[in-house]
Design a protein around this motif. Structure first.
Motif, PDB file in Angstrom:
ATOM      1  N   ARG A  15     -41.270 -41.619  55.428  1.00 26.67           N
ATOM      2  CA  ARG A  15     -41.615 -41.116  53.585  1.00 26.67           C
ATOM      3  C   ARG A  15     -40.702 -41.080  52.672  1.00 26.67           C
ATOM      4  NH1 ARG A  15     -45.976 -39.833  56.653  1.00 26.67           N
ATOM      5  NH2 ARG A  15     -45.626 -37.265  55.135  1.00 26.67           N
ATOM      6  N   LEU A  16     -39.650 -39.991  52.934  1.00 28.95           N
ATOM      7  CA  LEU A  16     -38.726 -39.969  52.465  1.00 28.95           C
ATOM      8  C   LEU A  16     -37.733 -40.629  51.689  1.00 28.95           C
ATOM      9  CD1 LEU A  16     -37.864 -36.562  50.721  1.00 28.95           C
ATOM     10  CD2 LEU A  16     -36.530 -36.488  52.674  1.00 28.95           C
ATOM     11  N   GLN A  17     -37.241 -41.107  52.757  1.00 35.39           N
ATOM     12  CA  GLN A  17     -36.297 -41.832  51.933  1.00 35.39           C
ATOM     13  C   GLN A  17     -36.903 -43.047  51.093  1.00 35.39           C
ATOM     14  OE1 GLN A  17     -34.083 -43.298  55.979  1.00 35.39           O
ATOM     15  NE2 GLN A  17     -32.767 -41.529  56.346  1.00 35.39           N
ATOM     16  N   ARG A  18     -37.790 -43.817  51.863  1.00 38.30           N
ATOM     17  CA  ARG A  18     -38.786 -44.925  50.877  1.00 38.30           C
ATOM     18  C   ARG A  18     -39.027 -44.167  49.830  1.00 38.30           C
ATOM     19  NH1 ARG A  18     -42.495 -46.307  55.849  1.00 38.30           N
ATOM     20  NH2 ARG A  18     -41.385 -47.660  57.616  1.00 38.30           N
ATOM     21  N   VAL A  19     -39.483 -43.507  49.171  1.00 35.86           N
ATOM     22  CA  VAL A  19     -39.995 -42.481  47.915  1.00 35.86           C
ATOM     23  C   VAL A  19     -38.930 -42.359  47.017  1.00 35.86           C
ATOM     24  CG1 VAL A  19     -40.766 -40.335  46.825  1.00 35.86           C
ATOM     25  CG2 VAL A  19     -41.855 -41.355  49.095  1.00 35.86           C
ATOM     26  N   HIS A  20     -37.516 -41.704  47.467  1.00 32.59           N
ATOM     27  CA  HIS A  20     -36.283 -41.712  47.124  1.00 32.59           C
ATOM     28  C   HIS A  20     -36.087 -42.931  46.697  1.00 32.59           C
ATOM     29  CE1 HIS A  20     -32.284 -40.013  45.936  1.00 32.59           C
ATOM     30  NE2 HIS A  20     -32.067 -41.028  46.715  1.00 32.59           N
ATOM     31  N   ARG A  21     -35.621 -44.494  47.682  1.00 33.02           N
ATOM     32  CA  ARG A  21     -35.184 -45.799  47.352  1.00 33.02           C
ATOM     33  C   ARG A  21     -35.886 -45.952  45.945  1.00 33.02           C
ATOM     34  NH1 ARG A  21     -34.503 -46.338  52.899  1.00 33.02           N
ATOM     35  NH2 ARG A  21     -36.553 -47.130  52.694  1.00 33.02           N
ATOM     36  N   GLU A  22     -36.967 -46.001  46.432  1.00 32.44           N
ATOM     37  CA  GLU A  22     -38.111 -46.315  45.507  1.00 32.44           C
ATOM     38  C   GLU A  22     -37.913 -45.394  44.020  1.00 32.44           C
ATOM     39  OE1 GLU A  22     -40.658 -48.751  43.205  1.00 32.44           O
ATOM     40  OE2 GLU A  22     -39.674 -49.172  45.053  1.00 32.44           O
ATOM     41  N   MET A  23     -37.780 -44.028  43.853  1.00 38.11           N
ATOM     42  CA  MET A  23     -37.950 -43.637  42.328  1.00 38.11           C
ATOM     43  C   MET A  23     -36.043 -43.817  42.317  1.00 38.11           C
ATOM     44  SD  MET A  23     -40.234 -41.552  41.810  1.00 38.11           S
ATOM     45  CE  MET A  23     -39.021 -41.285  40.574  1.00 38.11           C
ATOM     46  N   GLU A  59     -50.771 -34.709  52.719  1.00 39.01           N
ATOM     47  CA  GLU A  59     -49.486 -33.945  53.135  1.00 39.01           C
ATOM     48  C   GLU A  59     -48.027 -33.716  52.295  1.00 39.01           C
ATOM     49  OE1 GLU A  59     -48.071 -36.363  56.799  1.00 39.01           O
ATOM     50  OE2 GLU A  59     -49.957 -36.670  57.570  1.00 39.01           O
ATOM     51  N   ASP A  60     -47.988 -34.791  51.492  1.00 36.78           N
ATOM     52  CA  ASP A  60     -47.518 -35.087  50.917  1.00 36.78           C
ATOM     53  C   ASP A  60     -46.861 -34.620  49.214  1.00 36.78           C
ATOM     54  OD1 ASP A  60     -45.549 -36.141  52.575  1.00 36.78           O
ATOM     55  OD2 ASP A  60     -45.959 -38.305  52.124  1.00 36.78           O
ATOM     56  N   ASP A  61     -46.298 -33.870  48.151  1.00 35.59           N
ATOM     57  CA  ASP A  61     -46.600 -33.716  46.571  1.00 35.59           C
ATOM     58  C   ASP A  61     -45.237 -34.302  45.685  1.00 35.59           C
ATOM     59  OD1 ASP A  61     -48.041 -31.795  45.122  1.00 35.59           O
ATOM     60  OD2 ASP A  61     -46.264 -30.745  45.178  1.00 35.59           O
ATOM     61  N   VAL A  62     -46.041 -34.879  44.939  1.00 39.35           N
ATOM     62  CA  VAL A  62     -45.172 -35.089  43.403  1.00 39.35           C
ATOM     63  C   VAL A  62     -45.802 -35.152  42.079  1.00 39.35           C
ATOM     64  CG1 VAL A  62     -44.665 -37.969  42.508  1.00 39.35           C
ATOM     65  CG2 VAL A  62     -44.717 -37.862  45.133  1.00 39.35           C
ATOM     66  N   ARG A  63     -44.718 -34.739  41.258  1.00 45.36           N
ATOM     67  CA  ARG A  63     -45.042 -33.919  40.399  1.00 45.36           C
ATOM     68  C   ARG A  63     -44.340 -34.960  39.147  1.00 45.36           C
ATOM     69  NH1 ARG A  63     -47.288 -28.052  41.805  1.00 45.36           N
ATOM     70  NH2 ARG A  63     -47.963 -28.306  43.376  1.00 45.36           N
ATOM     71  N   CYS A  64     -44.356 -34.684  37.748  1.00 45.94           N
ATOM     72  CA  CYS A  64     -44.333 -35.400  36.624  1.00 45.94           C
ATOM     73  C   CYS A  64     -44.487 -34.588  35.532  1.00 45.94           C
ATOM     74  CB  CYS A  64     -44.871 -36.690  36.971  1.00 45.94           C
ATOM     75  SG  CYS A  64     -44.171 -37.303  35.557  1.00 45.94           S
ATOM     76  N   TYR A  65     -43.689 -34.245  34.915  1.00 43.91           N
ATOM     77  CA  TYR A  65     -43.871 -33.129  34.180  1.00 43.91           C
ATOM     78  C   TYR A  65     -43.308 -33.967  32.374  1.00 43.91           C
ATOM     79  CZ  TYR A  65     -44.607 -29.765  37.147  1.00 43.91           C
ATOM     80  OH  TYR A  65     -45.044 -28.692  38.459  1.00 43.91           O
ATOM     81  N   THR A  66     -43.666 -34.029  31.492  1.00 42.27           N
ATOM     82  CA  THR A  66     -43.222 -34.545  29.830  1.00 42.27           C
ATOM     83  C   THR A  66     -41.946 -33.200  29.529  1.00 42.27           C
ATOM     84  OG1 THR A  66     -45.022 -35.421  29.583  1.00 42.27           O
ATOM     85  CG2 THR A  66     -43.989 -35.285  27.950  1.00 42.27           C
ATOM     86  N   LEU A  67     -41.372 -33.648  29.368  1.00 45.62           N
ATOM     87  CA  LEU A  67     -40.518 -33.276  28.435  1.00 45.62           C
ATOM     88  C   LEU A  67     -40.494 -32.710  27.013  1.00 45.62           C
ATOM     89  CD1 LEU A  67     -36.829 -33.892  30.274  1.00 45.62           C
ATOM     90  CD2 LEU A  67     -38.783 -31.975  30.623  1.00 45.62           C
ATOM     91  N   PRO A  68     -40.328 -32.193  25.961  1.00 48.05           N
ATOM     92  CA  PRO A  68     -40.349 -32.069  24.931  1.00 48.05           C
ATOM     93  C   PRO A  68     -39.630 -32.969  23.995  1.00 48.05           C
ATOM     94  CG  PRO A  68     -39.996 -29.152  25.785  1.00 48.05           C
ATOM     95  CD  PRO A  68     -40.551 -30.371  26.698  1.00 48.05           C
ATOM     96  N   ALA A  69     -39.578 -33.362  22.910  1.00 46.06           N
ATOM     97  CA  ALA A  69     -39.162 -34.293  22.384  1.00 46.06           C
ATOM     98  C   ALA A  69     -37.697 -33.190  21.664  1.00 46.06           C
ATOM     99  CB  ALA A  69     -39.696 -34.903  20.719  1.00 46.06           C
ATOM    100  N   ARG A  70     -38.061 -32.736  21.473  1.00 48.45           N
ATOM    101  CA  ARG A  70     -36.614 -31.855  20.634  1.00 48.45           C
ATOM    102  C   ARG A  70     -36.583 -29.920  21.543  1.00 48.45           C
ATOM    103  NH1 ARG A  70     -33.971 -33.117  17.421  1.00 48.45           N
ATOM    104  NH2 ARG A  70     -34.201 -33.401  15.123  1.00 48.45           N
ATOM    105  N   GLY A  71     -37.494 -30.084  23.239  1.00 43.94           N
ATOM    106  CA  GLY A  71     -37.534 -28.720  23.987  1.00 43.94           C
ATOM    107  C   GLY A  71     -35.281 -28.185  24.309  1.00 43.94           C
ATOM    108  N   PHE A  72     -35.538 -27.122  24.406  1.00 43.22           N
ATOM    109  CA  PHE A  72     -34.949 -26.352  24.942  1.00 43.22           C
ATOM    110  C   PHE A  72     -34.100 -27.248  25.933  1.00 43.22           C
ATOM    111  CE2 PHE A  72     -32.327 -23.274  28.133  1.00 43.22           C
ATOM    112  CZ  PHE A  72     -31.598 -22.958  27.344  1.00 43.22           C
ATOM    113  N   GLN A  73     -33.072 -26.858  26.174  1.00 43.07           N
ATOM    114  CA  GLN A  73     -32.338 -27.586  27.502  1.00 43.07           C
ATOM    115  C   GLN A  73     -31.157 -26.597  27.678  1.00 43.07           C
ATOM    116  OE1 GLN A  73     -30.357 -31.878  27.124  1.00 43.07           O
ATOM    117  NE2 GLN A  73     -32.573 -32.455  25.600  1.00 43.07           N
ATOM    118  N   GLY A  74     -30.650 -25.971  29.150  1.00 49.39           N
ATOM    119  CA  GLY A  74     -29.937 -25.453  29.481  1.00 49.39           C
ATOM    120  C   GLY A  74     -29.827 -25.069  30.980  1.00 49.39           C
ATOM    121  N   ARG A  75     -28.884 -24.596  31.444  1.00 42.68           N
ATOM    122  CA  ARG A  75     -28.652 -24.944  33.093  1.00 42.68           C
ATOM    123  C   ARG A  75     -28.368 -23.555  33.548  1.00 42.68           C
ATOM    124  NH1 ARG A  75     -24.196 -27.719  33.201  1.00 42.68           N
ATOM    125  NH2 ARG A  75     -22.983 -25.938  33.139  1.00 42.68           N
ATOM    126  N   VAL A  76     -28.938 -22.862  34.638  1.00 41.74           N
ATOM    127  CA  VAL A  76     -28.152 -21.780  35.142  1.00 41.74           C
ATOM    128  C   VAL A  76     -27.361 -22.315  36.391  1.00 41.74           C
ATOM    129  CG1 VAL A  76     -28.639 -19.698  36.131  1.00 41.74           C
ATOM    130  CG2 VAL A  76     -30.180 -20.335  34.180  1.00 41.74           C
TER     131      VAL A  76
END
Length: 95
Positions: A15-23, A59-76
């Motif tokens: 299922r992981l492979q199928r979900v990855h291909r679809e995404m 058994e599986d978990d899928v989550r979706c989050y809306t990003l703010p239009a002018r939100g902070f973007q950073g990387r650690v």
């Protein structure tokens, strides 16, 4: 245009492979199970409907989050690309 981060944890390797291909059909991978979808709410809803048909909700978990239009973007942490290399695959709306 809205942007969404979609992540998943799929318990079965098949299922992981199928979900990855679809995404990959709907969004840009940021990590193996984290995707960036830039599009309308309708595009997000279509993507999540396709994924819902592939997973087992108990058994599986899928989550979706809306990003703010002018939100902070950073990387650690360590950069995913070598110094001086810029990924131009990100839509102009969020880059």
């Amino acid at each position: 245009m809205p942007a969404f981060v979609i992540g998943y944890d799929i318990s079965d390797p098949r299922r992981l492979q199928r979900v990855h291909r679809e995404m990959c059909r709907h969004a840009s991978p940021l990590e193996y199970s984290i995707f960036l979808l830039v599009g309308s709410d309708g595009a997000k809803d279509r993507c999540l409907a396709e994924i819902a048909a592939l997973i087992k909700a108990a058994e599986d978990d899928v989550r979706c989050y809306t990003l703010p239009a002018r939100g902070f973007q950073g990387r650690v942490g360590r950069a995913s690309l070598p110094e001086g290399i810029v990924w131009t695959g990100l839509p102009a709306a969020i880059s």
